[in-house]
Design an enzyme around this catalytic site. Structure first.
Site: not given
Lengths: 428, 428
Positions: A10, A137, A206
């Site tokens: 959290f 995105i 990525k």
């Protein structure tokens, strides 16, 4: 019906999920067609639980993953802890317990994505991770759906907000790398050990994930070469501007005749290239394809609400697929056997910054070295460095990685030349 | 299995569809999970059929829509004829014949979209039209899926390639409107009657469709105010640049406390705004939302292959949904009752270009008029126009549409001022 979810962790991003679920309840209900409720939250220990309760976050906290995995009412597990372990074990166990999983964990997916995807498939559950690449995105779902009709030939991306913030300051304000890094650390954009961001490792993670969605090929992290921004000098930045370029750290995945290649490196972008205007902590993915041609997807690469928006879109998609009884479809269905490009097929223009004694014949010698590899010059600039040395800047026409390696070796062998930097240059 | 489709029309875009189906067959098969075949093509007459056959386009041509509608093997009808009729009748009949429809017809959808959507729903079939807004940019599906978790507050778009090409030339090269139009017509970007493109009508059609996806509200075309680029002078362009702006024709849909407002108008964009770098025939949609924050989707707004890529993505989606037995879901499921913003709630900075006799006290009088409406100035520039007249340029702070209307009336009434242009100015 209400679909119950369990959050693992959290932190900042996780707290954005219930914010959006509440703030946007009406629209989410229309899209998901069921209510979504955070049923349990896994935290580290009782101290964290007390701290969160005191801060007004009223949830059912648990400190053991078993409390979530054994809860038959929890249908979706949202992992937002980051890092490899214990996230990998928890996600694996959640998938095996037939729970759908949403995660934003790019390190984990870049290294163990294939393995986790297989476990999800075996168990007929979903593993979604839109937020793992360029946080805010919606690039992965767009590649999977809207580009299904199109053949992508190249993906270029500004994929790391921290290094892009630094490069923007180095370009716009003339800051040194050191000053940019210090400021990024002061603003909380860079960690005390900034290696992953500034050396292109985060962007390479990525690139691994983008390769799967854009080219259907799972490239190993080790097969993505990465070079960071720490060697970029104010002189490089200035000469780039003089020649009409902006330097950015760019991830570049392309398909050649022999296969795909992926790398992350400082790249000279022509000033009018859409990626050249992507500044600060913003990210963008630029796609070249045979159908659409050129397109670009721009937005925040990280941050609480942008990342939570992507995570929540994944949750909604799962809830809706449960309703439609179409759950279990792979997040990315486009797969082909991996074929890596040969070094001969990967071509680019290059920038060379070379220090040399300011003596007669140096340009001739340099021209000979490039000529031997059949490389011609596009732009040449000579600048006096001090009385004894000159800085030669060369932008070449297109050369292959093989030619680049040969030239580099030759320049190294010729002791009158000191190669300061070699960067990729994107053609117009 | 093979899914058969019927094409209505075989112009430039339509011929791009079989190109992509062939060129990208392997990937499309993975996404659609069935083969897709163009079974019949509706053309105008036998002459067109002969011409297309002679040009090497080997299809089964028909000249009556009934040949497609009565063919039970044809599952999907792809309408690429454009204009309202006979497209509207053909699509209606196709939907009533329980055929799924894909179209790129923005005029039709902007004006009769709600009616056609209802017919699709009644008949349990799909009506998809990704290509209708910003041709090659997958913006509608992205708004419907990835923004399901997010609350959009404003959408700004460069939505018309022809006018953006013209504005780019007017800004970068200092061309007049007339020269830009003539060149656009010579290059085939603008039609002989350019009204729809240059007067913002085409962009207003797209704004209607974007309103539905971004805000869940169906605004009528008549409720979208539109103002074109024909009144923009080289002086406006120059002063915009001096003040740090780029003028573009921008579609602007925003939600205020009282409801939504949509308009298309020449807009001063700050130079560092992502939309300011969208040049030539390219389009872009810039989205502001509470989750993601700022994002932008950039690509070609028209053209054979980009539009065909969006059309084909729609076809693939239908084929896959047939396989998954989830067909019939609305393209856009987000709906709310229409509420229009009051004029008081729609606010912006504005640019005024005013001619006035070069006499003492004119600035005082002008300041009085703005002051009476409680509007303050952000930037003021006075330029001598000729010996007797001066051109006053004012950029105001934020004002409502009501204030704007009052000011305009006051300026008109004060016969010493001739208002040359009033344009919206986007704040930083």
């Amino acid at each position: 019906m209400t679909v119950k979810i369990g959050l693992l962790g959290f932190g900042t991003v996780a707290s954005g999920v219930p914010f959006l679920l509440t703030e946007n309840a009406e629209k989410i209900k229309q899209a998901a067609q069921d209510d979504i409720q955070v049923a349990k939250v896994l935290v580290k220990d009782d101290a964290e639980k007390e701290r969160l309760l005191a801060a007004g976050h009223k949830y059912h906290y648990v400190t053991s993953i078993d409390d979530i995995l054994s809860d038959n009412e929890i249908v979706i597990v949202v992992e937002l802890m980051g890092r490899i372990e214990p996230a990998k074990t928890f996600i694996t166990r959640a998938l095996q317990a037939k729970k759908h999983v949403v995660t934003a964990n790019k390190d984990l997916l870049a290294i163990h994505g294939r393995e986790l995807g297989a476990i999800a498939k075996e168990n007929g559950v979903a593993l979604y991770y839109e937020a793992a690449v360029a946080g805010g995105i919606p690039i992965l779902r767009t590649l999977a759906n809207s580009f299904a009709s199109d053949k992508i030939t190249r993906v270029l991306g500004v994929l790391n907000g921290t290094s892009n913030f630094m490069m923007t300051k180095m370009v716009d304000e003339g800051w040194t790398y050191e000053k940019a890094l210090q400021t990024a650390q002061e603003l909380g954009y860079a960690e005390s050990d900034p290696t992953n961001d500034v050396e292109g490792i985060d962007a390479a993670y990525k690139a691994v994930i983008l390769s799967q969605f854009a080219f259907g090929m799972t490239i190993d992290f080790d097969q993505v070469s990465h070079k960071g921004i720490s060697s970029i000098t104010p002189e490089d930045v200035t000469v780039a501007q003089e020649l009409g370029y902006v330097i950015k750290l760019v991830g570049d995945i392309q398909e050649t005749a022999s296969g795909i290649s992926a790398e992350v490196s400082p790249t000279f972008l022509p000033k009018n290239h859409p990626l050249a205007s992507v500044n600060g902590v913003m990210n963008a993915v630029f796609v070249e394809s045979i159908g659409i041609g050129q397109s670009m997807f721009y937005g925040p690469g990280a941050g609480q609400k942008p990342t939570a928006a992507s995570v929540t879109a994944d949750i909604i998609r799962i809830v809706r697929r449960l309703k439609d009884k179409t759950i279990g479809k792979d997040f990315n269905e486009f797969t082909r056997p991996l074929q890596l490009a040969t070094a001969e097929d990967v071509k680019s223009d290059y920038y060379f910054s070379i220090l040399t004694p300011d003596v007669q014949g140096k340009m001739l010698r340099l021209a000979e070295i490039f000529n031997e590899q059949a490389i011609s010059f596009k732009q040449i600039l000579q600048q006096p460095s001090d009385e004894k040395e000159a800085r030669l800047v060369i932008v070449t026409h297109s050369m292959s990685k093989t030619q680049l390696e040969n030239i580099s070796k030759q320049l190294e062998a010729a002791h009158e030349f000191q190669v300061m930097n070699i960067f990729k240059v994107l053609g117009d």
